[in-house]
Write a protein that holds these residues in place. Structure first.
Motif, PDB file in Angstrom:
ATOM      1  N   CYS A   1       0.821  -1.208   0.000  1.00 44.77           N
ATOM      2  CA  CYS A   1       0.000   0.000   0.000  1.00 44.77           C
ATOM      3  C   CYS A   1       0.861   1.266   0.000  1.00 44.77           C
ATOM      4  O   CYS A   1       0.341   2.363  -0.147  1.00 44.77           O
ATOM      5  CB  CYS A   1      -0.948   0.018   1.193  1.00 44.77           C
ATOM      6  N   GLY A   2       2.186   1.104   0.186  1.00 43.82           N
ATOM      7  CA  GLY A   2       3.086   2.246   0.194  1.00 43.82           C
ATOM      8  C   GLY A   2       3.513   2.669   1.585  1.00 43.82           C
ATOM      9  O   GLY A   2       4.350   3.545   1.739  1.00 43.82           O
ATOM     10  N   GLY A   3       2.934   2.057   2.619  1.00 42.32           N
ATOM     11  CA  GLY A   3       3.289   2.390   3.997  1.00 42.32           C
ATOM     12  C   GLY A   3       4.572   1.706   4.427  1.00 42.32           C
ATOM     13  O   GLY A   3       5.009   0.728   3.829  1.00 42.32           O
ATOM     14  N   GLU A   4       5.176   2.235   5.471  1.00 41.69           N
ATOM     15  CA  GLU A   4       6.416   1.671   5.995  1.00 41.69           C
ATOM     16  C   GLU A   4       6.108   0.517   6.929  1.00 41.69           C
ATOM     17  O   GLU A   4       5.219   0.599   7.765  1.00 41.69           O
ATOM     18  CB  GLU A   4       7.189   2.740   6.758  1.00 41.69           C
ATOM     19  N   LEU A   5       6.845  -0.586   6.782  1.00 43.21           N
ATOM     20  CA  LEU A   5       6.687  -1.737   7.667  1.00 43.21           C
ATOM     21  C   LEU A   5       7.586  -1.541   8.877  1.00 43.21           C
ATOM     22  O   LEU A   5       8.768  -1.232   8.739  1.00 43.21           O
ATOM     23  CB  LEU A   5       7.067  -3.021   6.933  1.00 43.21           C
ATOM     24  N   ARG A   6       7.023  -1.710  10.058  1.00 41.52           N
ATOM     25  CA  ARG A   6       7.771  -1.532  11.301  1.00 41.52           C
ATOM     26  C   ARG A   6       7.882  -2.860  12.023  1.00 41.52           C
ATOM     27  O   ARG A   6       6.931  -3.621  12.074  1.00 41.52           O
ATOM     28  CB  ARG A   6       7.058  -0.514  12.201  1.00 41.52           C
ATOM     29  N   HIS A   7       9.051  -3.089  12.623  1.00 38.75           N
ATOM     30  CA  HIS A   7       9.312  -4.335  13.338  1.00 38.75           C
ATOM     31  C   HIS A   7       8.516  -4.349  14.631  1.00 38.75           C
ATOM     32  O   HIS A   7       8.574  -3.402  15.412  1.00 38.75           O
ATOM     33  CB  HIS A   7      10.818  -4.436  13.625  1.00 38.75           C
TER      34      HIS A   7
END
Length: 43
Positions: free
Chosen positions: A30-36
């Protein structure tokens, strides 16, 4: 409420834009940043 995840020792990332979870970091579809999810977050 966040969905339960079945993490069996793997790395787990979540997109805070759409909520999708994956086991590889980077950028979500979707273009969002993946966070751990294992790292502390500033709430």
């Amino acid at each position: 409420m966040r969905p339960k995840s079945e993490s069996d020792g793997r790395e787990l990332y979540e997109c805070f834009e759409c909520g999708t979870r994956t086991d590889s970091g980077g950028t979500c579809e979707c273009g969002g940043e993946l966070r751990h999810l294992g790292r502390s977050r500033d709430l």
